[in-house]
Each structure stands twice: as structure tokens, then as C-alpha cells.
Design a protein around this motif. Structure first.
Motif, PDB file in Angstrom:
ATOM      1  N   VAL A  10      38.200  35.922  33.966  1.00 51.66           N
ATOM      2  CA  VAL A  10      39.357  37.268  34.107  1.00 51.66           C
ATOM      3  C   VAL A  10      40.573  37.942  33.120  1.00 51.66           C
ATOM      4  CG1 VAL A  10      40.913  38.052  35.892  1.00 51.66           C
ATOM      5  CG2 VAL A  10      38.549  36.774  36.446  1.00 51.66           C
ATOM      6  N   LYS A  13      38.088  39.626  30.120  1.00 57.32           N
ATOM      7  CA  LYS A  13      38.369  40.294  30.713  1.00 57.32           C
ATOM      8  C   LYS A  13      39.367  42.184  30.718  1.00 57.32           C
ATOM      9  CE  LYS A  13      34.541  39.468  33.470  1.00 57.32           C
ATOM     10  NZ  LYS A  13      33.862  39.614  35.182  1.00 57.32           N
ATOM     11  N   THR A  14      40.262  41.586  31.048  1.00 60.11           N
ATOM     12  CA  THR A  14      41.742  42.065  31.228  1.00 60.11           C
ATOM     13  C   THR A  14      42.782  42.539  29.904  1.00 60.11           C
ATOM     14  OG1 THR A  14      42.529  40.697  33.723  1.00 60.11           O
ATOM     15  CG2 THR A  14      43.558  41.941  31.511  1.00 60.11           C
ATOM     16  N   SER A 179      34.491  49.835  33.465  1.00 55.34           N
ATOM     17  CA  SER A 179      34.628  49.094  33.083  1.00 55.34           C
ATOM     18  C   SER A 179      36.308  48.491  33.785  1.00 55.34           C
ATOM     19  CB  SER A 179      33.873  48.295  32.311  1.00 55.34           C
ATOM     20  OG  SER A 179      32.703  48.243  32.513  1.00 55.34           O
ATOM     21  N   GLN A 182      37.995  49.020  36.359  1.00 53.15           N
ATOM     22  CA  GLN A 182      37.877  48.235  37.732  1.00 53.15           C
ATOM     23  C   GLN A 182      38.156  47.104  37.440  1.00 53.15           C
ATOM     24  OE1 GLN A 182      35.680  49.354  40.208  1.00 53.15           O
ATOM     25  NE2 GLN A 182      35.959  51.294  39.242  1.00 53.15           N
ATOM     26  N   THR A 183      38.368  46.352  36.257  1.00 52.06           N
ATOM     27  CA  THR A 183      38.963  45.464  35.614  1.00 52.06           C
ATOM     28  C   THR A 183      40.161  44.913  36.165  1.00 52.06           C
ATOM     29  OG1 THR A 183      37.839  45.319  33.696  1.00 52.06           O
ATOM     30  CG2 THR A 183      39.388  43.751  34.090  1.00 52.06           C
ATOM     31  N   LEU A 184      40.934  46.547  35.654  1.00 57.82           N
ATOM     32  CA  LEU A 184      42.235  46.461  36.313  1.00 57.82           C
ATOM     33  C   LEU A 184      42.951  46.547  37.417  1.00 57.82           C
ATOM     34  CD1 LEU A 184      43.840  48.723  32.527  1.00 57.82           C
ATOM     35  CD2 LEU A 184      43.905  45.801  33.476  1.00 57.82           C
ATOM     36  N   GLY A 185      42.014  46.611  38.269  1.00 55.86           N
ATOM     37  CA  GLY A 185      42.051  47.600  39.628  1.00 55.86           C
ATOM     38  C   GLY A 185      42.528  48.834  40.747  1.00 55.86           C
ATOM     39  N   ALA A 186      41.736  49.678  39.400  1.00 52.96           N
ATOM     40  CA  ALA A 186      41.984  50.724  39.600  1.00 52.96           C
ATOM     41  C   ALA A 186      40.764  51.123  40.515  1.00 52.96           C
ATOM     42  CB  ALA A 186      42.323  51.898  38.225  1.00 52.96           C
ATOM     43  N   GLY A 187      39.464  50.650  40.353  1.00 51.60           N
ATOM     44  CA  GLY A 187      39.301  51.713  41.004  1.00 51.60           C
ATOM     45  C   GLY A 187      38.884  50.993  42.617  1.00 51.60           C
ATOM     46  N   SER A 188      38.032  52.216  43.137  1.00 52.27           N
ATOM     47  CA  SER A 188      37.765  51.986  44.733  1.00 52.27           C
ATOM     48  C   SER A 188      36.713  52.726  44.955  1.00 52.27           C
ATOM     49  CB  SER A 188      39.518  52.202  45.771  1.00 52.27           C
ATOM     50  OG  SER A 188      39.752  53.991  45.614  1.00 52.27           O
ATOM     51  N   ASP A 192      36.608  55.869  42.932  1.00 52.79           N
ATOM     52  CA  ASP A 192      35.064  55.899  41.697  1.00 52.79           C
ATOM     53  C   ASP A 192      34.625  56.722  41.851  1.00 52.79           C
ATOM     54  OD1 ASP A 192      36.147  52.718  42.651  1.00 52.79           O
ATOM     55  OD2 ASP A 192      33.835  52.513  43.112  1.00 52.79           O
TER      56      ASP A 192
END
Length: 223
Positions: A10, A13-14, A179, A182-188, A192
């Protein structure tokens, strides 16, 4: 704590996401600056000189530019190292091939690794060609970036190298931005589609904006 974060998948990826976004911001600014070439040599050369005087008199001549270069080098190295280590972890985690084939990934996803290698090699060539002038084809002229750019794109191989690299940039940005989000938690589920649209638009604008310069030279618009 920093070592613990770095050792985790993790954390890597960050690091990839943050370093990628730093380089993306630079690409956007760099593209906008490149397009100044269409306003003539005076405008373009003045812009190149301004880059060396940003922050004066607080910052000494070229200090800001060198600071930006250091940040970009650190970001690029961190991005490449974390990508390589994540790739090696993935290979070790599945030493044998899957019995059932996975769904075919997008072209951008399947070429991220090779795209990264292409871009790494391109950066080295680009610096040697237009920053240091070491491999410049037309007689490098210090302080005359407009003429240096025209010289570079007056050769067939200069155009081929640059255009292929910019196509790789587009594919890399398209998948990388998604990507990173998604890694930083912005996706939902609700965001999307918007994030994918932003990724597509960014990739298209950057590719078209960068390729416009060699095309401009080839067509005589920039001469």
C-alpha cells in the motif's frame, strides 16, 4: 514508520500515486509552455529565460528551476523504484501461471510497464537533446531554445522519437491517473465515471498538445 510504510504494498502504491501526480502537474505546465512556440521565437525564448529567473531576487538565478528539477528527479526515481518492486512482488506472489485466463486488460494497462521504460529512455534523450545539447543535431545554441526545437524536429528521427514517446505519455496518463485516484481513495461508485472522463481528457489534451509542436515544425507553421 517511514520504513514500515515503504515496505508495504500500500505504501509503495501511495508513493507511485503521489509521485505520478507530481509529474502529471509538471507535464501540464510543460505542455502549456511548449505551445508558446506558436507565438514566435521572441515569446518562446523569453519564456525559457523567465524559467531561469523565477523567484528573483529572493531566489538566485536558476535556483527555482534547479529545485523543480530535483523534485522531478526524486519523483521519477521513487515512481520507477516502487513500480519495479511492486512488479517483482506480483511475480513472486504467483510463481506459476493461472490455470484460467483472466479477462483481457485494456491496452493502456497492458503497456504500462513498457510505456514507463520508453518514457525513461525518452527523458534521457530529451535532456541530452534540448537541455545540454550533447546529442543535438543542428548545432546547439545556448539561450536560443526556439531554434534548438526547430532543429530537433527538422529531423525524421527527432519527430519519430518524440511522437512515439508522447503517445506513450497519453497511455500512461490515462491509466495512471485512474490508478492514482483509486489508490488515494478518490474513487467511488458515483465518481468513477467522472474520474475516467478526466483521465481520458487529460491524456488526449497532453498527447495532442505535445505532438502539436513537431507537427507545427513539419508543416512549416513553426520555422
Amino acid at each position: 514508520m517511514a520504513r514500515t510504510v515503504w515496505d508495504s504494498s500500500v505504501g509503495k502504491k501511495t508513493v507511485m500515486a503521489v509521485s505520478g501526480l507530481i509529474m502529471l502537474l509538471y507535464l501540464v505546465a510543460h505542455m502549456i509552455g511548449n505551445l508558446k512556440i506558436f507565438f514566435g521565437p521572441g515569446e518562446f525564448n523569453h519564456y525559457a529565460h523567465w524559467l531561469r529567473t523565477v523567484g528573483e531576487p529572493f531566489m538566485h538565478y536558476e535556483w527555482t528551476l534547479w529545485l523543480i528539477r530535483v523534485v522531478l528527479v526524486v519523483a521519477a526515481v521513487a515512481h520507477a523504484v516502487s513500480a519495479y518492486q511492486l512488479s517483482r512482488r506480483g511475480i513472486k506472489a504467483r510463481p506459476s501461471k493461472y490455470v484460467h485466463k483472466k479477462a483481457r486488460a485494456s491496452y493502456a494497462t497492458r503497456t504500462m510497464r513498457w510505456g514507463g521504460i520508453i518514457l525513461g529512455l525518452f527523458i534521457v534523450w530529451h535532456v541530452l537533446e534540448l537541455t545540454t545539447g550533447t546529442v543535438h543535431s543542428g548545432g546547439f545554441q545556448e539561450g536560443r531554445p526556439y531554434q534548438n526545437v526547430v532543429d530537433t524536429f527538422s529531423t525524421w528521427y527527432g519527430n519519430v522519437i518524440y511522437i512515439v514517446a508522447m503517445l506513450a505519455v497519453g497511455l500512461h496518463v490515462r491509466h495512471g491517473f485512474w490508478s492514482a485516484a483509486q489508490t488515494l481513495g478518490a474513487g467511488s461508485r458515483t465518481r468513477d465515471r467522472a474520474l475516467k472522463t478526466v483521465a481520458d481528457v487529460l491524456a488526449l489534451l497532453l498527447t495532442a498538445g505535445f505532438i502539436a509542436v513537431p507537427v507545427g515544425v513539419m508543416t512549416g507553421v513553426v520555422s
